[in-house]
Design an enzyme around this catalytic site. Structure first.
Site, PDB file in Angstrom:
ATOM      1  N   HIS A  80       0.826  -1.216   0.000  1.00 27.13           N
ATOM      2  CA  HIS A  80       0.000   0.000   0.000  1.00 27.13           C
ATOM      3  C   HIS A  80       0.859   1.266   0.000  1.00 27.13           C
ATOM      4  O   HIS A  80       0.508   2.276   0.615  1.00 27.13           O
ATOM      5  CB  HIS A  80      -0.957   0.032   1.189  1.00 27.13           C
ATOM      6  N   ASN A 153     -10.339  -2.821   2.383  1.00 28.97           N
ATOM      7  CA  ASN A 153     -10.032  -2.799   0.958  1.00 28.97           C
ATOM      8  C   ASN A 153     -11.310  -2.556   0.161  1.00 28.97           C
ATOM      9  O   ASN A 153     -12.411  -2.577   0.719  1.00 28.97           O
ATOM     10  CB  ASN A 153      -9.433  -4.148   0.521  1.00 28.97           C
ATOM     11  N   HIS A 344      -3.921   0.996  12.077  1.00 28.42           N
ATOM     12  CA  HIS A 344      -3.704  -0.278  12.776  1.00 28.42           C
ATOM     13  C   HIS A 344      -5.053  -0.867  13.166  1.00 28.42           C
ATOM     14  O   HIS A 344      -5.869  -0.199  13.805  1.00 28.42           O
ATOM     15  CB  HIS A 344      -2.835  -0.037  14.016  1.00 28.42           C
ATOM     16  N   TYR A 367       0.770  -4.291  12.113  1.00 24.28           N
ATOM     17  CA  TYR A 367       0.665  -2.860  11.827  1.00 24.28           C
ATOM     18  C   TYR A 367       1.545  -1.997  12.733  1.00 24.28           C
ATOM     19  O   TYR A 367       2.251  -1.107  12.271  1.00 24.28           O
ATOM     20  CB  TYR A 367      -0.804  -2.424  11.829  1.00 24.28           C
TER      21      TYR A 367
HETATM   22 FE1  HDD Z   1      -2.639  -4.862   5.415  1.00 18.56          FE
HETATM   23  C1  HDD Z   1      -1.165  -1.800   5.132  1.00 18.56           C
HETATM   24  C2  HDD Z   1      -5.565  -3.549   4.265  1.00 18.56           C
HETATM   25  C3  HDD Z   1      -3.993  -8.011   5.319  1.00 18.56           C
HETATM   26  C4  HDD Z   1       0.084  -6.047   6.937  1.00 18.56           C
HETATM   27  N1  HDD Z   1      -3.234  -3.036   4.810  1.00 18.56           N
HETATM   28  C5  HDD Z   1      -2.484  -1.904   4.758  1.00 18.56           C
HETATM   29  C6  HDD Z   1      -3.268  -0.813   4.276  1.00 18.56           C
HETATM   30  C7  HDD Z   1      -4.514  -1.308   4.032  1.00 18.56           C
HETATM   31  C8  HDD Z   1      -4.485  -2.709   4.372  1.00 18.56           C
HETATM   32  C9  HDD Z   1      -5.699  -0.533   3.527  1.00 18.56           C
HETATM   33  C10 HDD Z   1      -2.774   0.596   4.046  1.00 18.56           C
HETATM   34  C11 HDD Z   1      -3.038   1.487   5.213  1.00 18.56           C
HETATM   35  C12 HDD Z   1      -2.600   2.885   4.873  1.00 18.56           C
HETATM   36  O1  HDD Z   1      -3.254   3.512   4.013  1.00 18.56           O
HETATM   37  O2  HDD Z   1      -1.623   3.345   5.462  1.00 18.56           O
HETATM   38  N2  HDD Z   1      -4.390  -5.645   4.832  1.00 18.56           N
HETATM   39  C13 HDD Z   1      -5.495  -4.930   4.471  1.00 18.56           C
HETATM   40  C14 HDD Z   1      -6.629  -5.829   4.368  1.00 18.56           C
HETATM   41  C15 HDD Z   1      -6.176  -7.079   4.640  1.00 18.56           C
HETATM   42  C16 HDD Z   1      -4.769  -6.963   4.947  1.00 18.56           C
HETATM   43  C17 HDD Z   1      -8.039  -5.389   4.023  1.00 18.56           C
HETATM   44  C18 HDD Z   1      -6.926  -8.385   4.698  1.00 18.56           C
HETATM   45  C19 HDD Z   1      -8.167  -8.480   5.000  1.00 18.56           C
HETATM   46  N3  HDD Z   1      -2.040  -6.694   5.982  1.00 18.56           N
HETATM   47  C20 HDD Z   1      -2.755  -7.870   5.894  1.00 18.56           C
HETATM   48  C21 HDD Z   1      -2.030  -8.924   6.542  1.00 18.56           C
HETATM   49  C22 HDD Z   1      -0.873  -8.369   7.026  1.00 18.56           C
HETATM   50  C23 HDD Z   1      -0.905  -6.972   6.653  1.00 18.56           C
HETATM   51  C24 HDD Z   1      -2.505 -10.361   6.674  1.00 18.56           C
HETATM   52  C25 HDD Z   1       0.264  -8.991   7.782  1.00 18.56           C
HETATM   53  C26 HDD Z   1       0.230 -10.063   8.465  1.00 18.56           C
HETATM   54  N4  HDD Z   1      -0.832  -4.062   5.874  1.00 18.56           N
HETATM   55  C27 HDD Z   1       0.130  -4.743   6.564  1.00 18.56           C
HETATM   56  C28 HDD Z   1       1.303  -3.872   6.934  1.00 18.56           C
HETATM   57  C29 HDD Z   1       0.899  -2.494   6.323  1.00 18.56           C
HETATM   58  C30 HDD Z   1      -0.449  -2.789   5.710  1.00 18.56           C
HETATM   59  C31 HDD Z   1       2.630  -4.428   6.523  1.00 18.56           C
HETATM   60  C32 HDD Z   1       1.863  -1.811   5.401  1.00 18.56           C
HETATM   61  C33 HDD Z   1       1.909  -0.363   5.800  1.00 18.56           C
HETATM   62  C34 HDD Z   1       1.168  -0.295   7.025  1.00 18.56           C
HETATM   63  O3  HDD Z   1       0.699  -1.532   7.356  1.00 18.56           O
HETATM   64  O4  HDD Z   1       1.002   0.697   7.704  1.00 18.56           O
HETATM   65  O5  HDD Z   1       1.417  -3.777   8.309  1.00 18.56           O
END
Ligand code: HDD
Length: 718
Positions: A80, A153, A344, A367
């Site tokens: 993202h 999402n 988060h 997060y």
């Molecule tokens: Fe995630 C970012 C949505 C599964 C780990 N995720 C992130 C963002 C969104 C989502 C919208 C961007 C937030 C922003 O605008 O800063 N993610 C989802 C959805 C998931 C999902 C809807 C499943 C239903 N994500 C998911 C899993 C993991 C992560 C299973 C790890 C185990 N996601 C992250 C992250 C991020 C992230 C690595 C990257 C940047 C951030 O968090 O701030 O922690």
């Protein structure tokens, strides 16, 4: 494009804004200074030993400026990374106290400030907005009881069922590690290699290959919390809840050919669209929807509520619309707000709680961990965009870049020296109390058998699409798998598509010049540990209780408005000014915009000698950046456009992308020389003598968004 400043886009008087105000900086009428406040006398020359001499180490002004510059970048989000955001407000329609004690969902008079960030997933920060990808839809509610983040999402399901697979998924979809190709695209071997071994992803793949993955605008996307969460009311009673965002403008997408062209013509298309809509006062709106399921009904469905690869069809549990989100202010500074905002899943308020969905559970760890890496300090909650408007008091201290100046000598609890403060909050005072879910289980690494159906809802989704939407899914799979070089991966995917059924695999295979494997590869399901015999736990197709769901097709979305739609009028000197005026008036009355595109910029004269200034030239505009095209008459104008290859291309391409096209007077002759002439009976082609007469039909055609049926019957090279 120039935007008119929106007079209503001023700062409303809420707590979050007052908070941000403290940190706003504006250099108007101020001296240039160092970071220590020293006024700078010369910002053009470094300090040297003589005019032609070496620069001196003593130059603290130079060193401070360059050092700060060298440290300007922070790591981009691991997923993202590419995103755009806006401020707004949320209001609930009526109290949800029956289900949740969250105060912001109880009082219809309460306006809760929000910050919403939309994103693509796979690409880097500078990648195109129009990638075929899931879109993030992350909402931070600054409630009086603390921040609540709904990190969702634009697709209601996910690729995987267990968070332990997330790094694998992301490694597979990101550019391949040896050559960093391709950027912001899933059409490559590693992604499909992984997917072909993960049958649980098939429902998500149907959504991802559908037009949902190439939205027309962030403002025209649905949003989903994906997981099942819990509402908890004052009495401690829980209700399962799935969250939805329903855009008031409907759900609309572009064509894939168009998406690829927009990526070249305007890679910031979605960012610009959001920004301009807000600047123009066309505030994007969504309704918050909830699907509520009583705890007692947890097991009444043919799928598991804890499985993030499943939806609850709206036919089984209707979506109740409980409030409205309005985005009404653009950020002042991209880095400070959009880049530094930290979402988060674990930022909840009392009244909202988790379930045991194993994807959700893993996210609860990821997060905060990622914010520590990206923002570099456990004090990221002190960055203005992340600060809560609720009072914050605890015994956490110090750390990089600490801003709070905690007073007194007590930073522990219990204590007597500070009178026991800050003290724990009882539940009646809003203290968070985890829902007391009963647990009686063995510790295991395993997946519940109720998660084993990977195909029924993929089939439901495909069956629910219109013929044009199904064709887009087939084309998308042909494109994506066509870019895969390893034939065995393509074949494995065909084996999975075969299990979705409905002839999908045959259609994709025909485009790939392959045969569908007669039998899907045996241990297809790899979602078990080494000691499990996969043959005994093969995915099973469950019979869906419904065959089709209307809510899954964009064909059934809102189509009653042309608000904020962009229409191009192709003109040259001698154009019919009255026709242009009449069409502009009619379109603007319905909230759309009409922009002129001419062979050159500057003044363009109408047939009656009136001058207007062209908004774009054929070099600075393209049909893919508009929703519809109008060609007014005027003999001289049409003659001049007749010499412009770009003008023909503009109309042909709009036709190819199934857009509404109108022409009046001599303009009808012009479109007669394009491929539009093949389709006089087309519902989206409106030809006539007078603009005033055709405007009504043109508006109705634009409101349909696209006449997708056109591409089922016509072949238009463009
Ligand atoms: Fe995630 C970012 C949505 C599964 C780990 N995720 C992130 C963002 C969104 C989502 C919208 C961007 C937030 C922003 O605008 O800063 N993610 C989802 C959805 C998931 C999902 C809807 C499943 C239903 N994500 C998911 C899993 C993991 C992560 C299973 C790890 C185990 N996601 C992250 C992250 C991020 C992230 C690595 C990257 C940047 C951030 O968090 O701030 O922690």
């Amino acid at each position: 494009m120039a935007t008119k400043k929106n007079p209503n886009n001023n700062r409303n008087n809420n707590k979050k804004l007052q908070e941000l105000e403290v940190n706003r900086e504006d250099g108007t009428d101020q001296f240039l200074t160092t970071n220590q406040g020293l006024r700078i006398n010369d910002n053009q020359n470094s300090l040297k030993a003589g005019e032609r001499g070496a620069t001196l180490l003593e130059d603290f002004i130079l060193r401070e400026k360059i050092t700060h510059f060298d440290h300007e970048r922070i790591p981009e989000r691991i997923v993202h990374a590419r995103g755009s955001a806006a401020h707004g407000v949320f209001k609930v329609y009526e109290s949800m106290a029956k289900y949740t004690k969250a105060k912001f969902l109880q009082d219809p008079s309460r306006e809760t400030p929000v910050f919403v960030r939309f994103s693509t997933v796979a690409g880097s920060r500078g990648s195109t907005d129009l990638a075929r990808d899931v879109r993030g839809f992350a909402v931070k509610f600054y409630t009086d009881e603390g921040n609540y983040d709904l990190v969702g999402n634009n697709i209601p399901v996910f690729f995987i069922q267990d968070a332990i697979k997330f790094p694998d998924l992301v490694h597979a979809v990101k550019p391949e590690p040896h050559n960093e190709i391709p950027q912001a695209a899933s059409a490559h071997d590693t992604f499909w290699d992984f997917i072909s071994l993960m049958p649980e992803s098939m429902h998500m793949i149907m959504w991802l290959m559908s037009d949902r993955a190439i939205p027309r605008s962030f403002r025209m996307m649905e949003g989903f919390g994906v997981h099942t969460f819990r509402f908890v009311n004052e009495a401690g009673k829980a209700t399962f809840v799935k969250f939805h965002w329903k855009p008031l403008l409907g759900v609309h997408s572009v064509a894939w050919d168009e998406a690829q062209k927009i990526s070249g013509k305007d890679p910031d298309f979605h960012r610009r669209d959001l920004w301009e809509a807000i600047e123009n006062g066309d505030f994007p709106e969504w309704e918050l929807g909830v699907q509520l399921v009583a705890e007692a009904d947890e097991h009444k469905f043919e799928f598991d509520l804890l499985d993030s690869t499943k939806i609850i069809p709206e036919e089984l549990v209707p979506v109740q619309r409980i409030g409205k989100l309005t985005l009404n202010r653009n950020p002042d500074n991209f880095f400070a707000e959009t880049e530094q905002v930290a979402f988060h899943l674990g930022h909840v308020v009392s009244g909202i709680d988790f379930t045991n969905d194993p994807l959700l559970q893993g996210r609860l760890f990821s997060y905060t961990d990622t914010q520590l890496k990206r923002l570099g300090s456990p004090n990221f909650h002190e960055i203005p965009i992340n600060r809560t408007v609720a009072p914050l008091h605890n015994n956490q201290r110090d750390g990089h870049m600490r801003q709070t100046i905690n007073q007194g000598r007590v930073s522990y609890e219990p204590n007597t020296l500070a009178g026991g403060c800050p003290f724990q909050a009882a539940m009646k005072d809003g203290g968070f109390h985890t829902f007391e879910e009963r647990v009686d289980a063995k510790k295991v690494r395993a997946r519940s058998e109720s998660f084993h159906d990977h195909f029924s809802q993929a089939t439901l989704f495909y069956n629910s699409q219109s013929p044009a939407e199904q064709k887009h899914i087939v084309d998308a799979l042909r494109f994506e798998l066509g870019k895969v070089e390893t034939v065995a991966v393509r074949e494995r995917m065909l084996g999975l598509l075969k299990q979705v059924g409905t002839g999908l695999a045959d259609k994709v295979a025909a485009g790939l010049g392959l045969l569908v494997p007669r039998k899907a590869e045996e241990p297809m399901n790899r979602s078990f540990g080494a000691d499990t015999n996969p043959k005994s736990v093969q995915p099973k197709k469950v019979k869906s209780s419904i065959e089709k769901s209307e809510a899954l097709s964009m064909e059934n979305t809102v189509k009653n408005s042309i608000k904020t739609r962009k229409v191009a009028a192709l003109i040259a000197d001698g154009f019919d000014g009255d026709a242009l005026d009449a069409m502009k008036k009619a379109l603007e009355a319905e909230g759309a915009m009409l922009k002129t595109v001419a062979p050159k910029l500057g003044a363009i004269k109408s047939a009656s000698g009136k001058e207007i200034t062209a908004d774009f030239s054929f070099l600075t505009a393209a049909s893919v950046l508009f929703d519809a095209v109008y060609v007014p008459g005027g003999a001289a104008s049409i003659e001049m456009l007749g010499g412009e290859a770009d003008a023909y291309h503009f109309v042909n391409e709009a036709f190819r992308h199934c857009k509404a096209i109108a022409a009046t007077g001599e303009g009808v002759d012009f479109v007669g020389d394009t491929f539009v002439s093949r389709a006089k009976d087309d519902a989206g082609v409106i030809l006539g003598e007078k603009a005033g007469k055709v405007a009504g039909d043109f508006i109705a055609a634009i409101a349909q968004h696209r006449n997708w049926d056109r591409e089922m019957t016509r072949k238009v090279p463009a």
